[in-house]
Design a protein around this motif. Structure first.
Motif, PDB file in Angstrom:
ATOM      1  N   ALA A  29       0.748  -1.223   0.087  1.00 47.17           N
ATOM      2  CA  ALA A  29      -0.139  -0.060   0.112  1.00 47.17           C
ATOM      3  C   ALA A  29       0.907   1.195  -0.013  1.00 47.17           C
ATOM      4  O   ALA A  29       1.974   1.336   0.545  1.00 47.17           O
ATOM      5  CB  ALA A  29      -1.102  -0.001   1.241  1.00 47.17           C
ATOM      6  N   SER A  30       0.522   2.260  -0.753  1.00 46.07           N
ATOM      7  CA  SER A  30       1.130   3.824  -0.464  1.00 46.07           C
ATOM      8  C   SER A  30       1.066   4.116   0.837  1.00 46.07           C
ATOM      9  O   SER A  30       0.146   3.922   1.439  1.00 46.07           O
ATOM     10  CB  SER A  30       0.098   4.482  -1.600  1.00 46.07           C
ATOM     11  N   GLY A  31       2.387   4.634   0.938  1.00 44.98           N
ATOM     12  CA  GLY A  31       2.692   5.034   2.287  1.00 44.98           C
ATOM     13  C   GLY A  31       3.309   3.856   3.379  1.00 44.98           C
ATOM     14  O   GLY A  31       3.471   4.352   4.534  1.00 44.98           O
ATOM     15  N   HIS A  32       3.651   2.838   2.896  1.00 42.66           N
ATOM     16  CA  HIS A  32       3.935   1.878   3.868  1.00 42.66           C
ATOM     17  C   HIS A  32       5.255   2.288   4.231  1.00 42.66           C
ATOM     18  O   HIS A  32       5.989   2.992   3.899  1.00 42.66           O
ATOM     19  CB  HIS A  32       4.397   0.409   3.170  1.00 42.66           C
TER      20      HIS A  32
END
Length: 112
Positions: A29-32
């Motif tokens: 996921a984006s922002g991991h």
């Protein structure tokens, strides 16, 4: 060796494996935060994943990778790669086992 087994192997070796898509982009996921924090839930994160990447830097005991790659397939990397790999200091590191050279699936090299 399965993808899950490989991920566990890399973790045991002090590296932080990252699930990746066929285009080598992270399958997260984006922002991991897994470029800075240990990956968790190996069973879930590596289910159906085609590739594994390794997060570089501190999270993987300082591992770094130089990528010599002909990104468009018609470029020659030979001049730059040969100049680098034949440098006396690089030859010394190779002879000492401090770095390794790996051929990539494309027409390039990873120096780790």
């Amino acid at each position: 060796m399965t993808i899950k087994e490989a991920a566990l192997f890399y973790l045991d070796e002090g590296m932080n494996p990252i699930p990746a898509n066929k285009d080598k982009s992270p399958r997260l996921a984006s922002g991991h935060s897994f470029f800075y924090d240990r990956i968790d839930d190996i069973d879930k994160r590596f289910a159906g994943v085609p590739l594994i990447g390794i997060a570089g830097g501190r999270i993987s005991e300082g591992i770094e990778c130089l990528d010599f790659d002909a990104s468009h397939g018609n470029e020659s990397i030979d001049v730059i790669y040969n100049a680098y790999i034949n440098d006396p200091q690089v030859q010394y590191l190779l002879a000492q086992g401090k770095i390794s050279v790996n051929k990539t699936a494309g027409a390039g090299y990873h120096i780790i």
